[in-house]
Design an enzyme around this catalytic site. Structure first.
Site, PDB file in Angstrom:
ATOM      1  N   CYS A  92       0.838  -1.210   0.000  1.00 45.62           N
ATOM      2  CA  CYS A  92       0.000   0.000   0.000  1.00 45.62           C
ATOM      3  C   CYS A  92       0.863   1.246   0.000  1.00 45.62           C
ATOM      4  O   CYS A  92       0.615   2.199  -0.747  1.00 45.62           O
ATOM      5  CB  CYS A  92      -0.869   0.050   1.255  1.00 45.62           C
ATOM      6  SG  CYS A  92      -2.287  -0.970   1.147  1.00 45.62           S
ATOM      7  N   ARG A 194      -4.011 -34.983  23.718  1.00 40.53           N
ATOM      8  CA  ARG A 194      -2.808 -35.026  24.548  1.00 40.53           C
ATOM      9  C   ARG A 194      -2.189 -33.633  24.733  1.00 40.53           C
ATOM     10  O   ARG A 194      -2.330 -32.756  23.875  1.00 40.53           O
ATOM     11  CB  ARG A 194      -1.791 -36.003  23.965  1.00 40.53           C
ATOM     12  CG  ARG A 194      -1.066 -35.544  22.737  1.00 40.53           C
ATOM     13  CD  ARG A 194       0.012 -36.567  22.330  1.00 40.53           C
ATOM     14  NE  ARG A 194       0.922 -36.009  21.354  1.00 40.53           N
ATOM     15  CZ  ARG A 194       0.693 -35.959  20.052  1.00 40.53           C
ATOM     16  NH1 ARG A 194      -0.444 -36.451  19.577  1.00 40.53           N
ATOM     17  NH2 ARG A 194       1.563 -35.426  19.225  1.00 40.53           N
ATOM     18  N   CYS A 205      -3.623 -26.384  19.160  1.00 38.78           N
ATOM     19  CA  CYS A 205      -2.543 -25.998  18.246  1.00 38.78           C
ATOM     20  C   CYS A 205      -3.026 -26.028  16.802  1.00 38.78           C
ATOM     21  O   CYS A 205      -3.838 -26.881  16.426  1.00 38.78           O
ATOM     22  CB  CYS A 205      -1.371 -26.968  18.355  1.00 38.78           C
ATOM     23  SG  CYS A 205      -0.724 -27.176  20.017  1.00 38.78           S
ATOM     24  N   CYS A 206      -2.472 -25.135  15.975  1.00 35.74           N
ATOM     25  CA  CYS A 206      -2.807 -25.147  14.560  1.00 35.74           C
ATOM     26  C   CYS A 206      -2.327 -26.449  13.934  1.00 35.74           C
ATOM     27  O   CYS A 206      -1.443 -27.122  14.453  1.00 35.74           O
ATOM     28  CB  CYS A 206      -2.206 -23.949  13.844  1.00 35.74           C
ATOM     29  SG  CYS A 206      -0.416 -23.877  13.917  1.00 35.74           S
TER      30      CYS A 206
END
Lengths: 383, 137
Positions: A92, A194, A205-206
């Site tokens: 930008c 777990r 988590c991802c």
């Protein structure tokens, strides 16, 4: 310089792959570039600004060669998964300053099919601060887990509240045929998965997938005559947080300052935002990002995410495509935040469309919360 | 070749006095002689005022756990054999926070706010690594 409506997103493309043992990362970059340029109705020869990260070495010239482009503006800002959000910010500025007219941002990764351990391998290197960290065994998950633990201690946030975020993202992914994980889960499923690094469970988590994407930005004049309606960048902010000589409050994240800058530029209030794309590397990332952006007070994030508020149909839908927790996460997710926000603002999202979306907020986090990280906030609008 | 497989800190000019003190089993921090700010990790210039007029001050070695995580998964050499282990930020009495491990304690018994004191692990002839163990109640 205020970047309000100084450049527009003209084309986006999310690569459909989640598993690509038959492709190189460079090929995913190139296919994504082709997709975003087609979306915009532009040609590769129109590109005169190029931005990328996640490629080793001199990334932009390596990839420029692969794409056979000769841009006059190059940027390889590499600040973690938020890099591509920073690229939108920088594109930008470059377009506004007349340094380039058609800016292409690409990403591609085969993290999953090549077996990269993103969260639990030893990731810190040997630069000065890392000499005082890597001997102790920090992992990506461990850093975020320390933030989660402190947040629980200070504010009484619970694992159930964090789990609600993972459950919501999975519900969104279940309606996205391209998402990697689509079977719905419950809060109990998250709590019974777990523990990777306490208090974070596997389902906090991802995921790890292959994937990629691309974004094309251009001038307001040029954007008006292209194939798709322009999506305007109304505000952008960038920030970083680190250990600060040993004085870091680890619940205070980069989103606070980047968000303030972006909201001030856009001249809008939080209540004007119709939907958010928030980098969900971990459930705690979403919670602390919402607090630090100012959607709720610090310490209230645990309550804020309950009762469907952040789900489709809720007051503030987040990541309608399923996020990094369920849809895709090839290591650096920032570009997907911009792609989905753009599609939502154009009304292209079918069964996951957030109704009457005019203003969307994107926030990317890169690096490690709790140690050192970057934050980039973008406010995008259809009008 | 020693059996120590985890990353070993590289001593450089900026960090040398810190590691020399650790070798004597003493914990030292830098303090800016101009603005008085304590800093960790060690570096030549004060991050508050950019002065390079620095003194080294001895810390009590006591503090409390600011936050921690019990790590159950780390594929890194050395760490994968010691799971689960405790990674923590320790807030020293002097007010500075440092990343370390909490040792000599069952991971389940570790809590935020727990008082701890430094212990040194001699990992080779050059480096003794500061870690922390719970102070007796």
């Amino acid at each position: 310089m205020n970047l309000y409506k100084k450049a527009a997103i003209a084309g986006v493309y999310e690569h459909p792959t989640r598993w690509a043992p038959d492709k190189s990362a460079f090929q995913i970059h190139a296919e994504s570039a082709r997709g975003a340029l087609e979306d915009a109705g532009l040609k590769i020869s129109d590109v005169d600004g190029y931005f990328t990260s996640g490629v080793s070495g001199m990334a932009p010239i390596l990839m420029a060669e692969h794409l056979n482009i000769n841009p006059k503006f190059l940027d390889s800002t590499s600040i973690g998964g938020s890099s591509f959000d920073a690229h939108v910010h920088h594109a930008c500025a470059a377009v506004a300053a007349g340094l380039c007219e058609v800016a292409l941002i690409t990403y591609g990764s085969t993290a999953s099919s090549r077996g990269m351990s993103i969260g639990t391998g030893l990731r810190l290197g040997s630069e000065p601060p890392e000499q005082f960290e890597s001997p102790y065994g920090p992992t990506t998950v461990g850093a975020y887990a320390m933030v989660a633990h402190r947040h629980m201690h200070q504010y009484g946030t619970t694992s159930e509240q964090l789990a609600e975020i993972a459950v919501t993202m999975r519900r969104h992914a279940s309606a996205n045929p391209q998402a990697k994980y689509r079977d719905t889960i419950t809060v109990e499923d998250v709590l019974e998965s777990r523990i990777i690094s306490a208090p974070l469970h596997l389902l906090d988590c991802c995921i790890i997938s292959d994937g990629g994407g691309a974004v094309v930005l251009t001038t307001p004049e040029r954007a008006k005559d292209l194939k798709k309606p322009p999506v305007w960048v109304l505000g952008a902010g960038e920030s970083c947080v680190h250990t600060g000589m040993g004085a870091q409050d680890i619940t205070d994240i980069a989103a606070r300052r980047s968000g303030e800058t972006a909201f001030a530029q856009a001249g809008i209030a939080h209540s004007d935002i119709d939907m958010c794309m928030i980098y969900d590397s971990f459930t705690i990332t979403v919670l602390t990002t919402l607090e630090n952006l100012g959607f709720c007070e610090k310490g209230e994030g645990g309550e804020f995410v309950l009762n469907g508020r952040i789900g489709l149909g809720g007051e503030l839908p987040i990541n309608p495509e399923g996020g990094g927790l369920s849809n895709n996460h090839p290591g650096m997710r920032g570009i997907f935040l911009v792609i989905e926000a753009t599609k939502q603002l154009r009304g292209e999202c079918g069964n996951r469309q957030v109704e009457e979306t005019r203003l969307a907020l994107v926030h990317g986090t890169g690096g490690w919360l709790g140690v050192r990280h970057s934050g980039v906030t973008l406010i995008l609008g259809s009008e | 070749m020693s059996g120590y497989q985890k990353p070993i800190p590289q001593i450089d000019e900026e960090s040398k006095p810190f590691w020399e003190a650790c070798k004597r089993h003493e914990l030292y921090m830098q303090k800016c002689r101009d603005c008085g700010t304590l800093r960790y990790y060690p570096r030549a210039l004060c991050g508050n005022c950019l002065s390079s007029d620095t003194e080294w001050v001895k810390c009590s070695g006591r503090g409390e756990i600011y936050t921690f995580t019990v790590t159950y998964q780390n594929r890194g050499a050395g760490f994968r054999d010691e799971l689960p282990y405790v990674l923590a930020y320790i807030e020293l009495e002097e007010g500075v926070r440092m990343m370390s491990n909490v040792v000599e304690c069952e991971p389940e018994k570790v809590s935020i706010g727990m008082p701890v004191e430094v212990v040194f692990e001699d990992i080779n002839d050059e480096i003794a690594l500061p870690r922390f163990k719970p102070l007796p109640e």
